[in-house]
Design a protein around this motif. Structure first.
Motif, PDB file in Angstrom:
ATOM      1  N   MET A   1       0.854  -1.190   0.000  1.00  0.00           N
ATOM      2  CA  MET A   1       0.000   0.000   0.000  1.00  0.00           C
ATOM      3  C   MET A   1       0.890   1.239   0.000  1.00  0.00           C
ATOM      4  SD  MET A   1      -3.315  -0.846   0.341  1.00  0.00           S
ATOM      5  CE  MET A   1      -4.338   0.136   1.406  1.00  0.00           C
ATOM      6  N   LEU A   2       0.821   1.991  -1.068  1.00  0.00           N
ATOM      7  CA  LEU A   2       1.601   3.225  -1.158  1.00  0.00           C
ATOM      8  C   LEU A   2       0.684   4.369  -1.568  1.00  0.00           C
ATOM      9  CD1 LEU A   2       4.722   1.937  -3.152  1.00  0.00           C
ATOM     10  CD2 LEU A   2       4.623   2.415  -0.719  1.00  0.00           C
ATOM     11  N   ASN A  18       7.262  10.661   3.381  1.00  0.00           N
ATOM     12  CA  ASN A  18       7.507   9.292   3.852  1.00  0.00           C
ATOM     13  C   ASN A  18       6.947   9.065   5.250  1.00  0.00           C
ATOM     14  OD1 ASN A  18       8.733   8.207   1.646  1.00  0.00           O
ATOM     15  ND2 ASN A  18      10.810   8.694   2.304  1.00  0.00           N
ATOM     16  N   LEU A  19       7.139  10.061   6.126  1.00  0.00           N
ATOM     17  CA  LEU A  19       6.627   9.919   7.487  1.00  0.00           C
ATOM     18  C   LEU A  19       5.102   9.827   7.484  1.00  0.00           C
ATOM     19  CD1 LEU A  19       8.882  12.343   9.559  1.00  0.00           C
ATOM     20  CD2 LEU A  19       8.684   9.870   9.845  1.00  0.00           C
ATOM     21  N   GLU A  21       3.169   8.879   5.033  1.00  0.00           N
ATOM     22  CA  GLU A  21       2.740   7.620   4.435  1.00  0.00           C
ATOM     23  C   GLU A  21       2.934   6.454   5.416  1.00  0.00           C
ATOM     24  OE1 GLU A  21       5.154   5.670   1.365  1.00  0.00           O
ATOM     25  OE2 GLU A  21       3.384   5.857   0.083  1.00  0.00           O
ATOM     26  N   SER A  22       4.064   6.463   6.126  1.00  0.00           N
ATOM     27  CA  SER A  22       4.325   5.384   7.087  1.00  0.00           C
ATOM     28  C   SER A  22       3.279   5.380   8.195  1.00  0.00           C
ATOM     29  CB  SER A  22       5.702   5.542   7.723  1.00  0.00           C
ATOM     30  OG  SER A  22       6.675   5.492   6.732  1.00  0.00           O
ATOM     31  N   LEU A  26       0.690   2.391   9.103  1.00  0.00           N
ATOM     32  CA  LEU A  26       0.551   1.796  10.432  1.00  0.00           C
ATOM     33  C   LEU A  26      -0.915   1.809  10.867  1.00  0.00           C
ATOM     34  CD1 LEU A  26       3.551   3.105  12.526  1.00  0.00           C
ATOM     35  CD2 LEU A  26       2.970   0.725  12.065  1.00  0.00           C
ATOM     36  N   TRP A  28      -3.524   1.910   9.027  1.00  0.00           N
ATOM     37  CA  TRP A  28      -4.252   0.948   8.183  1.00  0.00           C
ATOM     38  C   TRP A  28      -4.088  -0.463   8.737  1.00  0.00           C
ATOM     39  CZ3 TRP A  28      -3.788  -3.361   5.109  1.00  0.00           C
ATOM     40  CH2 TRP A  28      -4.767  -3.553   4.121  1.00  0.00           C
ATOM     41  N   MET A  29      -2.821  -0.783   9.091  1.00  0.00           N
ATOM     42  CA  MET A  29      -2.542  -2.116   9.630  1.00  0.00           C
ATOM     43  C   MET A  29      -3.285  -2.345  10.941  1.00  0.00           C
ATOM     44  SD  MET A  29      -0.409  -4.294   8.163  1.00  0.00           S
ATOM     45  CE  MET A  29       0.392  -5.189   9.490  1.00  0.00           C
ATOM     46  N   TYR A  30      -3.262  -1.333  11.804  1.00  0.00           N
ATOM     47  CA  TYR A  30      -3.904  -1.510  13.108  1.00  0.00           C
ATOM     48  C   TYR A  30      -5.409  -1.748  12.953  1.00  0.00           C
ATOM     49  CZ  TYR A  30       0.308  -0.383  15.706  1.00  0.00           C
ATOM     50  OH  TYR A  30       1.555  -0.423  16.249  1.00  0.00           O
ATOM     51  N   LEU A  33      -5.783  -5.312  11.733  1.00  0.00           N
ATOM     52  CA  LEU A  33      -5.523  -6.323  12.778  1.00  0.00           C
ATOM     53  C   LEU A  33      -6.752  -6.486  13.660  1.00  0.00           C
ATOM     54  CD1 LEU A  33      -1.840  -5.488  13.792  1.00  0.00           C
ATOM     55  CD2 LEU A  33      -2.653  -7.490  12.546  1.00  0.00           C
ATOM     56  N   THR A  34      -7.442  -5.375  13.917  1.00  0.00           N
ATOM     57  CA  THR A  34      -8.677  -5.470  14.697  1.00  0.00           C
ATOM     58  C   THR A  34      -9.720  -6.265  13.926  1.00  0.00           C
ATOM     59  OG1 THR A  34      -8.191  -3.355  15.712  1.00  0.00           O
ATOM     60  CG2 THR A  34     -10.462  -4.130  15.894  1.00  0.00           C
ATOM     61  N   PHE A  55      -8.574   4.685  12.620  1.00  0.00           N
ATOM     62  CA  PHE A  55      -7.796   4.174  13.744  1.00  0.00           C
ATOM     63  C   PHE A  55      -8.060   5.008  15.000  1.00  0.00           C
ATOM     64  CE2 PHE A  55      -3.512   4.154  15.935  1.00  0.00           C
ATOM     65  CZ  PHE A  55      -3.763   2.982  16.608  1.00  0.00           C
TER      66      PHE A  55
END
Ligand SMILES: Cc1cc2nc3c(=O)[nH]c(=O)nc-3n(C[C@H](O)[C@H](O)[C@H](O)COP(=O)(O)O)c2cc1C
Lengths: 77, 356
Positions: A1-2, A18-19, A21-22, A26, A28-30, A33-34, A55
């Motif tokens: 995912m970019l 970059n910060l 996007e990172s 994160l 998105w991932m969290y 994961l839920t 999030f």
């Protein structure tokens, strides 16, 4: 995912981009994961840009639950 | 032997534990704990799915050793707060497919968010290299606090074993406590815990020793360490190589290589001000592939323990036509097995040079 770098040229330099996007990755991932933990599937419709808010909403709901239980928590220090 | 065949092979670690294959899922904080910091049913469901995914090694999200220093709300905490039965359920679910399941153990130190701790403990009261917002004024630890924390790592490692995990990993990367001790920028102490590289590495090494004592010799012990912090004047590749040579003398089963911290999140592909990569207009996607591979190549002849690299491995593996293997691991995402990069799997490039 970019993210689409082109869309941010002139607005953010490489490092800031970059910060950002990172952090979005994160978030998105969290959220995902839920979803997985709840036995659901990945929400592929959730965009990176929407993720920080999704999030934050999730964490706010959790924080409320945590406050409700806080009386029981015995921190070590 | 082709890379695909090698990666499907089992591997025996120095402690005797066997990884059924060489694909590992690196630690991923879940944020799913109960308000008391116990593993929840969401943790259980997630890890069952991950185990069924087929990776030989799953490393848990970082588990906290101190309720007053959590990396974020939602962390699992082991701090005299009970919850052993929940840990057992979590450990069992995470091994249903016969993989190894290791608990990652952490104290976030200077990167403890302000809503968790207004004055986080750190090696030094020095805010260098922290993002401008979100962190309270740091407080330098006393020696008694350092020793207490080392003991906590040991106690939590013992609990991990008791709960049914098959290994433990100390989080000494990404700018958290052990990582910040290594950094000359964050650690400006002038006692036995700061100054020379040997002194700065002492906290990590003593913590690993405490963990080894707590779990015994027949249990996997790992550390995740930065290749570099990507901060000017911080912990760099040369120092990191020298620390690997020190770690050779310890009884370690796996060294996982990562990099960066909150201010320079190289661990997820974004580089900080100190990185030559940040200044180069290199192709953005390219630098997000297996970004610590070059470091691993340099570390391999020095390290005597197995190595694992983390970071951008998913696409790197696709390049190497290991798509099938990735599908195996990403099958934990039903209907979406064609998207391994989303799953952020990591690839264990471990190869033992000699046993300890
Ligand atoms: C949502 C999320 C949570 C993470 N939590 C942890 C953690 O608890 N401990 C840790 O060492 N690394 C953590 N990381 C970093 C990963 O372990 C890994 O180093 C990083 O994602 C790069 O690997 P990848 O490209 O294979 O994802 C996390 C990364 C993500 C995306």
């Amino acid at each position: 995912m970019l993210l689409d770098r082109e869309a941010y040229i002139g607005k953010l330099d490489d490092r800031a981009f970059n910060l950002m996007e990172s952090n979005m990755q994160l978030a998105w991932m969290y959220v995902q994961l839920t979803n997985l933990g709840e036995g659901k599937d990945i929400d592929w419709d959730l965009s990176l840009e929407e993720s920080p808010q999704a999030f934050a909403d999730l964490e706010a709901a959790r924080e409320l639950a945590r406050r409700a239980a806080r009386g029981d928590v015995v921190p070590a220090q | 032997m082709t890379a695909a065949k090698r990666i499907a092979q089992s591997m025996t670690l120095p402690c005797g534990a066997v990884l059924p294959n060489r694909i590992g899922k690196s630690a991923t904080q879940e944020g799913l704990a109960t308000p008391l910091g116990h593993a929840s049913e969401l943790n259980v469901t997630l890890y069952r799915r991950w185990s069924e995914g087929g990776a030989g090694l799953l490393i848990s999200g970082d588990v906290m050793v101190d309720y007053s220093h959590r990396e974020r709300p939602g962390n699992i905490v082991i701090d005299d707060n009970g919850g052993i039965d929940a840990l057992r359920r979590w450990a069992k679910a995470g091994q249903v497919a016969g993989n190894q399941l290791w608990m990652q153990i952490n104290q976030p130190g200077r990167q403890t968010p302000i809503d968790v701790q207004a004055h986080p403990m750190a090696p030094s009261a020095n805010m260098a290299g922290l993002p401008p917002e979100g962190f309270g004024m740091l407080r330098a630890m006393t020696e008694a606090e350092i020793l207490d924390l080392i003991e906590r790592f040991g106690r939590v490692a013992a609990t991990a074993r008791e709960a049914g995990f098959t290994g433990v990993q100390l989080h000494a990367a990404h700018g958290f406590m052990a990582s910040s001790f290594l950094s000359p920028l964050c650690n400006t102490r002038d006692d036995a815990w700061g100054g020379s590289l040997e002194n700065r590495a002492r906290f990590m090494i003593e913590s690993l020793r405490a963990m080894r004592r707590a779990v015994g010799n027949d249990f996997a012990l790992s550390v995740k360490m930065n290749a570099a912090d990507f901060h000017k004047g911080g912990f760099d590749m040369e120092q990191s190589m020298a620390v690997i040579a020190m770690l050779n003398a310890e009884s370690l089963d796996l060294l996982e290589i990562s990099g960066g911290n909150y201010d320079a999140p190289a661990m997820i592909g974004a580089m900080g001000s100190g990185s030559p990569l940040a200044r180069k207009k290199a192709e953005r996607t390219l630098r997000r592939e297996a970004y610590f591979m070059e470091y691993a190549r340099r570390a391999r002849p020095i390290a005597t323990m197995p190595l694992m690299i983390t970071g951008g491995s998913a696409r790197w593996m696709r390049w190497r036509r290991l798509w099938m293997r990735m599908q195996l691991t990403s099958s934990a995402l039903p209907g979406h097995s064609a998207h391994p990069p989303i799953f952020r799997q990591s690839c264990s490039m471990a190869k033992r040079r000699k046993s300890r």
